[in-house]
Design a protein around this motif. Structure first.
Motif, mmCIF file in Angstrom:
data_model
loop_
_atom_site.group_PDB
_atom_site.id
_atom_site.type_symbol
_atom_site.label_atom_id
_atom_site.label_comp_id
_atom_site.label_asym_id
_atom_site.label_seq_id
_atom_site.Cartn_x
_atom_site.Cartn_y
_atom_site.Cartn_z
ATOM 1 N N ALA A 164 76.528 103.514 35.027
ATOM 2 C CA ALA A 164 75.347 102.980 35.714
ATOM 3 C C ALA A 164 75.683 102.561 37.147
ATOM 4 C CB ALA A 164 74.800 101.790 34.940
ATOM 5 N N SER A 165 76.932 102.113 37.375
ATOM 6 C CA SER A 165 77.320 101.697 38.733
ATOM 7 C C SER A 165 77.411 102.878 39.687
ATOM 8 C CB SER A 165 78.655 100.968 38.688
ATOM 9 O OG SER A 165 79.699 101.865 38.317
ATOM 10 N N GLY A 166 77.650 104.062 39.151
ATOM 11 C CA GLY A 166 77.763 105.241 40.007
ATOM 12 C C GLY A 166 79.131 105.388 40.656
ATOM 13 N N ILE A 167 80.113 104.630 40.189
ATOM 14 C CA ILE A 167 81.471 104.727 40.756
ATOM 15 C C ILE A 167 82.141 105.975 40.200
ATOM 16 C CG2 ILE A 167 83.726 103.619 40.943
ATOM 17 C CD1 ILE A 167 82.274 100.926 40.539
ATOM 18 N N GLN A 168 82.612 106.846 41.099
ATOM 19 C CA GLN A 168 83.299 108.070 40.723
ATOM 20 C C GLN A 168 84.800 107.934 40.992
ATOM 21 O OE1 GLN A 168 81.644 110.576 39.257
ATOM 22 N NE2 GLN A 168 79.688 109.480 39.512
ATOM 23 N N ASP A 169 85.576 108.715 40.262
ATOM 24 C CA ASP A 169 87.033 108.686 40.476
ATOM 25 C C ASP A 169 87.417 109.186 41.861
ATOM 26 O OD1 ASP A 169 87.396 107.702 37.936
ATOM 27 O OD2 ASP A 169 87.690 109.691 37.035
ATOM 28 N N GLU B 139 78.234 95.311 46.759
ATOM 29 C CA GLU B 139 76.902 94.839 46.361
ATOM 30 C C GLU B 139 75.994 96.005 45.961
ATOM 31 O OE1 GLU B 139 75.463 92.516 49.558
ATOM 32 O OE2 GLU B 139 76.910 90.878 49.256
ATOM 33 N N THR B 140 76.111 97.111 46.676
ATOM 34 C CA THR B 140 75.278 98.277 46.346
ATOM 35 C C THR B 140 75.605 98.797 44.953
ATOM 36 O OG1 THR B 140 75.181 98.873 48.681
ATOM 37 C CG2 THR B 140 74.612 100.590 47.091
ATOM 38 N N TYR B 141 76.901 98.878 44.645
ATOM 39 C CA TYR B 141 77.308 99.347 43.316
ATOM 40 C C TYR B 141 76.887 98.351 42.239
ATOM 41 C CZ TYR B 141 80.155 103.006 45.473
ATOM 42 O OH TYR B 141 80.577 104.119 46.171
ATOM 43 N N ALA B 142 76.915 97.060 42.553
ATOM 44 C CA ALA B 142 76.495 96.050 41.573
ATOM 45 C C ALA B 142 75.001 96.156 41.289
ATOM 46 C CB ALA B 142 76.847 94.663 42.092
ATOM 47 N N GLU B 143 74.186 96.445 42.300
ATOM 48 C CA GLU B 143 72.742 96.613 42.092
ATOM 49 C C GLU B 143 72.445 97.826 41.212
ATOM 50 O OE1 GLU B 143 70.049 94.870 42.897
ATOM 51 O OE2 GLU B 143 71.302 93.244 43.683
ATOM 52 N N ARG B 144 73.253 98.861 41.339
ATOM 53 C CA ARG B 144 73.043 100.052 40.518
ATOM 54 C C ARG B 144 73.248 99.746 39.031
ATOM 55 N NH1 ARG B 144 76.385 104.649 43.942
ATOM 56 N NH2 ARG B 144 75.006 104.699 45.780
ATOM 57 N N LYS C 227 72.307 97.268 37.428
ATOM 58 C CA LYS C 227 71.100 96.661 36.863
ATOM 59 C C LYS C 227 70.112 97.705 36.351
ATOM 60 C CE LYS C 227 71.223 92.502 39.727
ATOM 61 N NZ LYS C 227 70.486 91.705 40.747
ATOM 62 N N SER C 228 70.369 98.971 36.657
ATOM 63 C CA SER C 228 69.497 100.026 36.109
ATOM 64 C C SER C 228 69.606 100.108 34.589
ATOM 65 C CB SER C 228 69.844 101.381 36.735
ATOM 66 O OG SER C 228 71.186 101.740 36.411
ATOM 67 N N ASN C 229 70.678 99.572 34.045
ATOM 68 C CA ASN C 229 70.816 99.474 32.591
ATOM 69 C C ASN C 229 69.933 98.318 32.122
ATOM 70 O OD1 ASN C 229 71.768 98.844 29.920
ATOM 71 N ND2 ASN C 229 73.622 100.016 30.386
ATOM 72 N N HIS C 230 69.049 98.575 31.104
ATOM 73 C CA HIS C 230 68.065 97.579 30.676
ATOM 74 C C HIS C 230 68.711 96.343 30.062
ATOM 75 C CE1 HIS C 230 64.846 100.350 31.585
ATOM 76 N NE2 HIS C 230 65.386 101.297 30.797
ATOM 77 N N TRP C 231 69.919 96.454 29.594
ATOM 78 C CA TRP C 231 70.589 95.305 28.997
ATOM 79 C C TRP C 231 71.141 94.321 30.045
ATOM 80 C CZ3 TRP C 231 70.779 93.815 24.019
ATOM 81 C CH2 TRP C 231 70.425 94.742 23.053
ATOM 82 N N LYS D 60 76.053 90.058 33.103
ATOM 83 C CA LYS D 60 75.350 89.130 32.208
ATOM 84 C C LYS D 60 74.192 89.897 31.565
ATOM 85 C CE LYS D 60 72.860 84.758 32.042
ATOM 86 N NZ LYS D 60 72.255 83.646 32.815
ATOM 87 N N GLU D 61 74.188 89.929 30.252
ATOM 88 C CA GLU D 61 73.176 90.698 29.532
ATOM 89 C C GLU D 61 71.948 89.826 29.229
ATOM 90 O OE1 GLU D 61 75.240 92.020 26.101
ATOM 91 O OE2 GLU D 61 76.194 93.723 27.120
ATOM 92 N N PHE D 62 70.812 90.516 29.063
ATOM 93 C CA PHE D 62 69.598 89.806 28.638
ATOM 94 C C PHE D 62 69.763 89.354 27.188
ATOM 95 C CE2 PHE D 62 67.703 92.426 32.054
ATOM 96 C CZ PHE D 62 67.085 91.421 32.774
ATOM 97 N N ASP D 63 69.159 88.214 26.891
ATOM 98 C CA ASP D 63 69.205 87.711 25.516
ATOM 99 C C ASP D 63 68.206 88.477 24.640
ATOM 100 O OD1 ASP D 63 71.091 85.808 26.240
ATOM 101 O OD2 ASP D 63 69.540 84.349 26.813
#
Length: 232
Positions: A161-166, A178-183, A185-189, A208-211
């Motif tokens: 989800a972060s989009g970090i490639q090797d 920060e850009t990678y961290a925002e990506r 959040k595309s995961n619903h959890w 931090k996951e949603f409860d």
């Protein structure tokens, strides 16, 4: 009276004989004393002659030693004079050569302003060169990524989800965390995400996951309802 005269004459004869003997004794004694005195004088003269000879010999030996000592000192003094003359000649020759040689013009001093200008150009160019060399090497893409705080999601899903490639540069990830961290959040959890850097190539993704507030039942299947309102 005649008897008395005879006695006196006999006494005079006896006295005269005693006087003769005494005179002879005194003469002998005087002769002996004179002989002793002569012998003593002869001994004194012999001693004086011996002492004078010894003095003459000592004077001769001292004069010879002085001559021997003075001869090397003279030689040394002559050598020193020669060496001094040679040194003077050498110095004079050097001074003449210095006078004959033209003096070299003094090199112009570089102003501090020019030095600072050169430094301001050289330092950035060197840094750019080092950075370009670093980016061309495989070291520029080495990354160690660790995920923390996840319980309902997999670490690989968060990385995806972060989009970090090797193949991404480590420096690019560091500058654009920060850009990678925002990506992520595309995961619903995931409610929030943060990327921390540790030298030299370590990155930590803290999420931090949603409860789960409830479950949606559909037949025999249960779907969790998250605090964000989404159903997974």
């Amino acid at each position: 009276m005649s008897k008395d005269k005879k006695k006196e004459s006999n006494q005079k004869q006896e006295l005269s004989e005693w006087q003769k003997r005494n005179q002879e004794y005194l003469k002998k004694k005087a002769e002996e004393e004179a002989a002793l005195a002569e012998e003593k004088e002869k001994e004194k003269q012999a001693r004086k002659e011996a002492n004078s000879k010894l003095l003459e010999e000592s004077k001769k030996s001292s004069s010879e030693s002085d001559e021997e000592a003075s001869s090397p000192s003279k030689e040394l003094s002559e050598k020193e004079e020669k060496s001094q003359k040679d040194d003077r000649k050498v110095k004079e020759g050097k001074e003449k050569k210095k006078k004959e040689k033209p003096e070299k013009p003094a090199k112009p001093k570089i102003a501090p302003v020019h030095i600072w200008r050169a430094v301001s150009i050289l330092v950035p160019s060197v840094l750019v060169l080092l950075l370009s060399v670093y980016l061309l090497t495989p070291l520029s893409t080495i990354k160690n990524i660790e995920v923390k705080g996840n319980s309902n999601t997999q670490a690989d899903d968060i990385k995806q989800a972060s989009g970090i490639q090797d193949s991404d540069y480590t420096l690019a990830l560091l500058l654009d965390k920060e850009t990678y961290a925002e990506r992520i959040k595309s995961n619903h959890w995931i409610e929030s995400a943060k990327i921390n850097y540790q030298f030299p190539t370590n990155f930590t993704i803290e999420v931090k996951e949603f409860d789960i507030v409830g479950y949606y039942v559909s037949g025999e299947e249960y779907y969790p309802i998250l605090s964000s309102g989404t159903v997974e």
